[in-house]
Scaffold this active site. Structure first.
Site, short mmCIF file in Angstrom:
data_model
loop_
_atom_site.label_atom_id
_atom_site.label_comp_id
_atom_site.label_asym_id
_atom_site.label_seq_id
_atom_site.Cartn_x
_atom_site.Cartn_y
_atom_site.Cartn_z
N ASN A 298 0.86 -1.18 0.00
CA ASN A 298 0.00 0.00 0.00
C ASN A 298 0.89 1.23 0.00
O ASN A 298 1.88 1.29 0.74
CB ASN A 298 -0.87 0.03 1.26
CG ASN A 298 -1.71 -1.24 1.41
OD1 ASN A 298 -1.91 -1.99 0.45
ND2 ASN A 298 -2.21 -1.48 2.62
N TYR A 300 0.80 5.62 -0.10
CA TYR A 300 0.05 6.89 -0.12
C TYR A 300 0.94 8.12 -0.25
O TYR A 300 0.60 9.06 -0.95
CB TYR A 300 -0.78 7.02 1.16
CG TYR A 300 -1.93 6.05 1.19
CD1 TYR A 300 -3.15 6.36 0.59
CD2 TYR A 300 -1.79 4.81 1.79
CE1 TYR A 300 -4.20 5.45 0.58
CE2 TYR A 300 -2.84 3.89 1.78
CZ TYR A 300 -4.04 4.22 1.17
OH TYR A 300 -5.08 3.32 1.15
#
Ligand code: FCB
Length: 451
Positions: A298, A300
């Protein structure tokens, strides 16, 4: 500008997690999780928001799957709520809980959407927390038991599994910073938790493979790019530590390099390892390093770090570059660099991005639309980074946008909105945003027009 086409068969997905969308916390025999307890503890989430109702997905999953089909998703990543399956953490299986996920998976397959099931997205049954939670080694064994039960029940239809989501958050964010459940602030406990979360991954992989032969299994790590605030040796030291703490601690162990010696030394010097890594028992590292079928992560943002009095006392410096509503800097270059690093340094044979996305609070306009240009720009920039990485030889095979729909954003409650679909929490009406339409075009064309 040329078109940026992705390889044939690229997996276009979207992701959610159980506690963030399902609601129905008392339905059909579900037990309580640490997030029920944490969100109901005054002061832990913004405005005391809880996941009690969330997006009511437990009752509206058919409508949500229909929206996924409209979007043209190839794959959907959801998580299974451990307390729906084993309300007391271990032992008695709650059949209605399994039945919910069977129905969900049936609906996905009926629309040719490949299910990617995450087994642990942070909702530990309270019974296990009361027995010590992740700082206790036994929690890893309990996870393997649970993983085997779910894989046995769903393994003929679910062929892609993610064991553990973001062990950094499970350990440090939850046991050292105290921002997530169970809200502890204890370095030694956090470090033990980090090892047990990875051990749970290793043991869980074995359990899944035994119950569902031929299924593909991986872990989802989170990455934060670490950039030194200046080129001084002290700032570079701080960035080394930051990268080791957030990224290498988990990645090196999973990749078979063991825990990074420089970070073990930093933690020891800081007094965070009073028992000297005694939680690592013979055989653990081999279990943790068993090859994954795919490597998921993940991404971001990045942090810019400056020296503190010691590398582990680094300071995060906030540059004034564009940010999303979360306050997270938009830094697609970090995604590109991490993809290259996974390929060149860690030789990961198959990589998927299991989360990437942005929170923006664009309102529902009078015409029933949400004009979320910021989200579209964020997605575009990050997909350009993905495409560059693929062109450079990185074996990236899938991208899951976080999130399909606005949902309960943990400690931020409903004050952050990451969705491609706007949720009006008062009515539970769903409204596809402009980004939904944009992503739909992109999926249909297998890439970006006008790059
Ligand atoms: C990740 C979590 C996910 C969501 C996004 C914004 O760390 O895995 O549940 O909260 O951040």
């Amino acid at each position: 500008m040329t078109n940026l086409l992705f390889p044939d068969g690229f997996i276009w997905g979207a992701a959610t997690s159980a506690y963030q969308i399902e609601g129905a916390v008392h339905a059909d025999g579900r037990g309580a999780s640490i997030w029920d307890r944490f969100s109901h503890t005054p002061g832990k989430t913004r405005d005391g928001h809880t996941g009690d109702v969330a997006c009511d997905h437990y009752y509206r999953y058919l409508e949500d799957v229909a929206l996924m089909a409209k979007l043209g998703l190839k794959a959907y990543r959801f998580s299974v709520a451990w307390p729906r399956i084993l309300p007391h953490g271990r032992g008695a299986v709650n059949q209605p809980g399994l039945d919910f996920y069977k129905r969900l998976v049936e609906a996905l397959l009926a629309h040719d959407i490949t299910p990617y099931a995450t087994l642990y997205h942070w909702d530990l049954p309270v019974a296990l927390q009361d027995a010590g939670g992740w700082p206790q080694r036994d929690t890893a064994a309990a996870f393997a038991e649970y993983a085997g039960v779910v894989a046995e029940a769903l393994g003929d239809r679910v062929r892609h599994w993610i064991t553990i989501n973001e062990p950094w958050c499970i350990s440090f964010l939850s046991h050292q910073l105290g921002e997530h459940a169970p809200g502890m602030q204890d370095w030694p406990a956090a470090l033990a938790a980090s090892h047990h979360a990875l051990l749970a991954h290793g043991m869980g992989m074995q359990a899944i493979r035994a119950a569902a032969p031929g299924a593909e299994v991986g872990i989802a790590l989170n990455f934060t790019a670490a950039v030194p605030a200046s080129n001084t040796p002290a700032d570079r030291e701080a960035a080394r530590h930051f990268d080791g703490h957030y990224n290498r601690w988990f990645l090196d162990a999973v990749a078979g390099h063991g825990y990074p010696a420089d970070i073990v030394a930093d933690y020891s010097a800081a007094g965070y390892l009073p028992d000297n890594m005694a939680f690592v028992q013979p055989g653990d590292l081999a279990l943790i390093a068993a090859p994954n079928d795919f490597f998921a992560f993940n991404y971001y943002t990045r942090e810019v770090v400056a020296a503190g009095s010691q590398p582990w006392n680094y300071q995060v410096v906030r540059p004034t570059t564009p940010r999303t509503e979360m306050g997270w800097e938009i830094y697609p270059e970090g995604l590109y660099k991490i993809l290259l690093r996974l390929h060149s340094h860690y030789a990961m044979p198959r990589i998927i991005i299991s989360e990437n996305g942005a929170s923006y609070l664009d309102p529902l306009s009078a015409d029933g639309h949400v004009h979320d240009h910021g989200r579209i720009a964020y997605m575009r920039q990050h997909l350009v980074a993905c495409h560059r990485a693929i062109s450079a030889g990185v074996p990236l095979t899938g991208f899951f946008y976080w999130s399909l729909l606005d949902n309960f954003e943990w400690a931020f409650g409903y004050h952050q909105r990451f969705g491609l679909i706007h949720v009006d929490y008062a009515t539970q009406q769903r409204y596809p945003k402009d980004s939904f339409l944009w992503y739909r075009e992109l999926i249909a064309g297998n890439g970006l027009a006008g790059g």
